[in-house]
Design an enzyme around this catalytic site. Sequence first.
Site, PDB file in Angstrom:
ATOM      1  NE  ARG A  89      -3.851  -2.097   2.417  1.00 37.97           N
ATOM      2  CZ  ARG A  89      -4.468  -2.496   3.532  1.00 37.97           C
ATOM      3  NH1 ARG A  89      -4.280  -1.831   4.656  1.00 37.97           N
ATOM      4  NH2 ARG A  89      -5.269  -3.544   3.532  1.00 37.97           N
TER       5      ARG A  89
ATOM      6  NE  ARG B 202     -10.283   7.361  -2.855  1.00 39.10           N
ATOM      7  CZ  ARG B 202     -11.555   7.643  -2.822  1.00 39.10           C
ATOM      8  NH1 ARG B 202     -12.098   8.414  -3.746  1.00 39.10           N
ATOM      9  NH2 ARG B 202     -12.337   7.161  -1.865  1.00 39.10           N
TER      10      ARG B 202
ATOM     11  CG  ASP C 156      -9.347  -2.981  -4.016  1.00 34.60           C
ATOM     12  OD1 ASP C 156     -10.150  -3.943  -3.881  1.00 34.60           O
ATOM     13  OD2 ASP C 156      -8.943  -2.324  -3.051  1.00 34.60           O
TER      14      ASP C 156
ATOM     15  CE1 TYR D 220     -12.958  -6.990   1.927  1.00 35.54           C
ATOM     16  CE2 TYR D 220     -11.294  -8.644   1.389  1.00 35.54           C
ATOM     17  CZ  TYR D 220     -11.651  -7.451   2.013  1.00 35.54           C
ATOM     18  OH  TYR D 220     -10.711  -6.739   2.717  1.00 35.54           O
TER      19      TYR D 220
END
Length: 407
Positions: free
Chosen positions: A84, A97, A133, A210
């Site tokens: 990350r 962002r 991602d 997930y």
Amino acid sequence: MVDPVVRSFVVRVLIAFLSGLIAATLLVTLMVRQEIAPSEMQPPPVPLARISEGCDDFPALKNDNLLRAARGEPVDRVPVWVMRQAGRYLPEFQEVRAKHDFFTVCRTPELACEVTMQPLRRFDLDASIIFSDILVIPQALGITVEMKPGVGPVLPEPLVGPADLERLNQTGTIERLKYVGEAITMMRRMLEGKVPLFGFTGAPWTLMGYMIEGGGSKTMSKAKAWLTDYPEASQKLLDILTDQVVDYLVMQVKAGAQMLQVFESSADHLSKEQFLSVSLPCLKRIRVDLLRKLADEGVPAVPMVLFAKGAMHSLAEQAQTGYEVLGLDWTIDPEEARKQVGPNVTLQGNLDPQDMYKSPEELRELVLTMVRKFGKHRYIANLGHGITPQTPIESMTVLVQAVHDAL
């Protein structure tokens, strides 16, 4: 005197023009002689991943310490990168962002490359990792994934029972993920050979979690219930995800990824027995099938990292999977890890991300101690998990410098 670069460019343009003219002439002649319709003469579409096949047009790599460490070769210095490393702790990332949705950044190669470059402008890192991602695979299968501020990823329509497997659209997934390949190819050129570029994926068990939990989970109770309540459906889902991961990684290598990491981030929710029976077979098959498919297409393989967070109980078994590098979380001592895996596997890790909040002096000593325990051979410095959002930027500078100073 004509500039050599300009002259070379003009020559290439002329060659391309003449080649196209000749091809067009031959095509018209063939159509006239054989009365073939233009639509029938269309060549099959070239997959995106072949854009950079052979990598002949990429700049030469200037810093190959990461790849050397992965292969067990001598290095000039211990290589270091951070999971990350392109992310929320950087103000320039926050600026991006503020203007763009998270997955818009992932799906827009120019934005993904900009974010990937950001930490390299600040720190003397030895690797880059494409910004993306792990949940792009569920998205490509037709599962809605939203990134909600303060919450993280949310899947509003998770898989509830075996019948929901019919919702998964397994056709054309790699085409729907082509933006990742485009970003990798673009990034390789932007790097100008500065450092190697990682591609990555989530592992099947982590993705399954997930998709069933509907987001991150502290217990993974629903996903674990599937393993006992729906064993056949669970295996089917794991097989689907394994196939998708393999094809996704093939595309990334063909697009220009020089190294790959497989994130089994939810291994800590499995017992050792479950990890060996549920997760590890998928991880093994990913590597075997990937190597086979690359070989079939004449594409050179790249080194691979397996990072199974929370599965330090099974390092010996992981060392038998064929991955060149095993990632370590912060719960295991470097010397103990080396004993378990033997001398022929590279280790990566494993500073506790929480240590990045300590004073620069404390942090430097912790990093120096860590690196000296691992040694210079077959070692890649990293954290034991991803860097956290509030990490002081100065800590990254201290980490990288201490790694390079240690040995």
